[in-house]
Design a protein around this motif. Structure first.
Motif, short mmCIF file in Angstrom:
data_model
loop_
_atom_site.label_atom_id
_atom_site.label_comp_id
_atom_site.label_asym_id
_atom_site.label_seq_id
_atom_site.Cartn_x
_atom_site.Cartn_y
_atom_site.Cartn_z
N THR A 1 1.08 -1.34 0.00
CA THR A 1 -0.02 0.32 -0.12
C THR A 1 1.17 1.14 -0.41
O THR A 1 0.42 2.06 -0.65
CB THR A 1 -0.53 -0.33 1.61
OG1 THR A 1 -0.81 -1.33 1.63
CG2 THR A 1 -2.22 1.08 1.06
N ALA B 1 -7.65 1.74 -1.91
CA ALA B 1 -6.98 0.77 -1.36
C ALA B 1 -7.67 -0.04 -0.81
O ALA B 1 -7.91 -1.89 -0.60
CB ALA B 1 -5.13 0.35 -0.75
N ALA C 1 -3.45 -1.39 -7.81
CA ALA C 1 -3.32 -1.95 -6.87
C ALA C 1 -2.33 -2.92 -7.72
O ALA C 1 -1.62 -3.29 -7.65
CB ALA C 1 -4.44 -3.29 -7.06
#
Lengths: 455, 293
Positions: free
Chosen positions: A30, A272, A159
């Motif tokens: 992340t 996320a 992602a």
């Protein structure tokens, strides 16, 4: 943030703990993604600032849509040479080539036909994008390579970002911000007045090309994260938002970078946490939030700031007109006075004097009463206080000085003076009044010259 | 990349000397030059056979001019006569179909530093986030050079220039907060800061107040008195004799040019405006002026 909280509680799956972990970049993956998008937002803010001021905002949109055929074609070429077809640098190279070609086509159409820029943009955008969709259709049918994931370039998918992708974004961002800093003055003069810039001997074509190259760079590296449909938002929205807060280019660019970075950070973080949400859309929503806040509360041009300034001026003008009217009535009518010599003016007399509505006049009187300029007595009569009398005298005096000035120095017929004077006298400063006195050889306070027209 | 012209050339050095410039009315009467190649090489501006076309439609035909030094020169003509185009072609902003432009005997591109330009006020977005001082400083950017930041010295110079046009008090105002006349003065100040030898101004009096018009013309006269050449696209025929020494009457071609006294005649005007200068046109012109105020 509130929105994300609401969504999370309704999903009931994600703990506050996870939210905090993501927002504060605990998780390595992340962190990579969020930092990458944040840096992208920062560069987009700076480059977009110049793009907006150079009035090339829509050119950026045509550019981003023109990248699609490049992506598809690059995939086909790479896949037919035996690779998986999904090497990011290869795809971005393709995007750069057709993106630049799109911009080039706009320029050529504008230069060599009589079509205007908006038509050129519309044509290029739709034709390139349509061609891209056609190529995507072929890509999906190809046997070689796996086309899965190519369509993420349309809507964006943070992602999918790897550390190396984030590094690429960071590199492009660094170059763009560095160039903008180095060429601050050159890009400033170019955006403000391109023709003058050319006469000064600056290579306008080169500078414009450089600016366009930066826009292409930010757009292309932003494709994967934000998607080609929405990447333009990262260029336009932060810059447009920043403009509401300041009148200085440097500050605007810094602020634009901050808004872009914040939008990227928050948008990427939120996306996320929401697996099926395209990051591009969330980033744009966050940026739109910043834009709406700026639109309303921007210090320099925000709606609220302008409204407050307007209302203040209206109030001031209303009060000054009331006081001046009071003075004129005292001057021309037989009025009752109290034992200390304060004049009493009936409400109806005031109402007749100007084209005020009763409601508006009552509001004016209430405000003046509150400022202790007058007292409202029973039986619809008002009585000026000492301060009120001084103020009324001053207002009438400045009004007439201004009228005299206009008559003697600006060749304006006396009958037309009242309206013009009405506009400006309310903003006369002390210094201007002194100048007027000097010009008109008027004795200073407290003599009020006779009015030059019938009241 | 740097295209700094060499102001050391002899012709320029000559013109820099402080020789007094004869007042306009005492200037020797020059006749409209006949066609031919007898161009003087130290003229501030000489244009050879310039033809300009937009989309194949000719806008300027065979313009052939030598401008005298140290004069205040008006370019006058009806709408669409190519007045602005003439200036823009000289400044290389619109391409010429044919022709050659020499500034003090050398191609314009090598003499840019000697040429100041005041574009039409409407040509830029006055909502741009810069102050009046910023705009004037832009006149020095070329001298400051690539990548170098604007230092105190240059800001002081710009301030001086603003002072000269009576705008020092407004230096830090954002430019959209200035009136039309004030914006025009800022543009003038930006050209002045460059300390050019020849200035081109595109309708500097359009939409400005009377006080600004007087102020601008006084500044231009000062420049002229210091020996600079000032070329102004002008719209108001009435003020031509009062403001200018020389006049170029233009309607796609140069109809006449020379000292106002000898050239600015009813006959030439008739030729320039092609009989179109009826009372109605004059009235429309007056209305345009009034509307601009």
């Amino acid at each position: 943030m509130i929105l994300s909280h609401l969504l999370f509680s309704s999903l009931g799956q994600i703990t506050t703990d996870l939210l905090l972990r993501v927002l504060f970049l605990d998780d390595y993956n992340t962190r990579v993604v969020v930092l990458g998008v944040m840096v992208l937002g920062l560069a987009g803010g700076v480059v977009g600032g110049y793009m907006l001021l150079r009035k090339h905002a829509l050119l950026g949109d045509a550019l981003s849509h023109s990248t699609l055929p490049g992506i598809a074609a690059a995939f086909m070429v790479m896949a037919s040479f035996g690779g998986s077809g999904k090497s990011l640098p290869g795809l971005l190279l393709g995007a750069t080539i057709t993106g630049s070609a799109g911009v080039g086509c706009v320029m050529l159409i504008r230069r060599y036909t009589r079509l205007k820029e908006d038509a050129a943009l519309g044509i290029v955008l739709s034709v390139f994008f349509g061609f891209g969709i056609v190529l995507m259709g072929f890509v999906q049918r190809m046997k070689a390579g796996s086309a899965a994931g190519i369509e993420t370039f349309i809507y964006g998918k943070t992602a999918a970002m790897l550390a190396s992708d984030a590094q690429l974004i960071a590199l492009v961002a660094l170059i763009c911000v560095g160039l903008c800093a180095l060429l601050y003055k050159e890009l400033k003069i170019l955006s403000f007045d391109p023709a003058y810039t050319a006469t000064q001997g600056w290579p306008v074509l080169l500078l414009d090309g450089l600016m366009m190259a930066m826009v292409i760079g930010v757009t292309v590296v932003g494709l994967q994260a934000v998607g080609l449909i929405l990447v333009i938002a990262m260029l336009i929205i932060p810059a447009a938002s920043a403009r509401f807060w300041t009148h200085r280019l440097g500050r605007m660019l810094v602020l634009s970078a901050v808004i872009g970075a914040l939008s990227g950070w928050m948008g990427a973080s939120i996306s996320a946490l929401l697996p099926r949400m395209p990051a591009g859309a969330i980033i744009v929503m966050v940026a739109a939030g910043a834009f709406v806040i700026s639109l309303f509360f921007g210090q320099q041009r925000g709606v609220v700031a302008r409204w407050v300034r307007y209302v203040q001026l209206q109030r001031q003008v209303g009060l000054q007109n009331l006081l001046r009217t009071c003075f004129e009535l005292v001057e021309t009518r037989q009025l009752q006075h109290d034992e200390d010599g304060h004049p009493r003016i009936p409400f109806n007399m005031l109402l007749e004097a100007k084209s005020w509505s009763p409601r508006y006049l009552r509001r004016l009187l209430k405000r003046a009463d509150h400022d202790e300029l007058l007292n409202t007595l029973p039986q619809a009569v008002i009585e000026l206080t000492d301060t009120g009398m001084v103020e009324a005298r001053r207002q009438a005096r400045e009004h007439r000085l201004w009228e005299l000035y206009l008559i003697t120095h600006a060749d304006i017929a006396a009958s037309h003076v009242d309206r013009g004077a009405d506009m400006i006298e309310h903003v006369l400063g002390t210094e201007m009044v002194l100048q007027l006195e000097k010009l008109l050889e008027q004795q200073s306070h407290p003599v009020v010259p006779a009015t030059p027209h019938r009241i | 990349m740097m295209q700094s012209p060499s102001p050391t050339s002899s012709t320029v050095a000559d013109s820099d000397s402080d020789k007094p410039v004869a007042p306009a009315h005492a200037a020797p009467v020059e006749t409209t030059p006949a066609t031919g190649d007898e161009h003087s090489f130290d003229a501030p501006l000489s244009i050879h056979d310039m033809t300009v076309a937009y989309h194949r439609k000719p806008v300027l035909w065979d313009v052939d001019l030598d401008l005298p030094e140290g004069r205040l020169i008006a370019i006058v003509g009806p709408n669409g006569a190519g007045k602005s185009t003439l200036i823009k072609a000289v400044l290389d902003l619109v391409p010429m179909v044919s022709g050659r432009v020499l500034v003090y005997g050398k191609p314009y591109r090598r003499q840019r530093a000697l040429v100041g330009y005041v574009p039409q006020r409407e040509s830029v977005d006055w909502d741009f986030p810069v102050s009046a001082l910023d705009v004037v400083t832009m006149g020095s950017y070329r001298k400051i050079g690539w990548l170098r930041p604007v230092t105190r010295k240059w800001r002081d110079l710009a301030m001086e220039s603003l002072h000269r046009v009576g705008m020092a008090d407004y230096a830090h105002r954002q430019i959209s907060q200035l009136s039309g006349g004030q914006q025009q003065r800022v543009f003038l100040a930006r050209a002045l800061v460059q300390q050019a030898r020849i200035y081109f101004m595109d309708e500097p009096f359009a939409g400005v107040d009377a006080a600004t018009e007087k102020m601008i013309i006084r500044t231009l006269q000062d420049l002229r008195n210091q020996g600079q050449t000032v070329v102004v696209v002008h719209h108001d025929l009435q003020t031509v004799p009062e403001y200018f020494d020389h006049v170029i009457l233009l309607n796609m071609r140069v109809v006449a040019h020379g000292p106002v006294k000898s050239v600015f005649t009813a006959e030439n005007l008739q030729k320039t405006y092609g009989g179109r200068l009826t009372l109605l046109d004059e009235a429309a012109e007056a209305l345009r002026r009034a509307g601009g105020k």
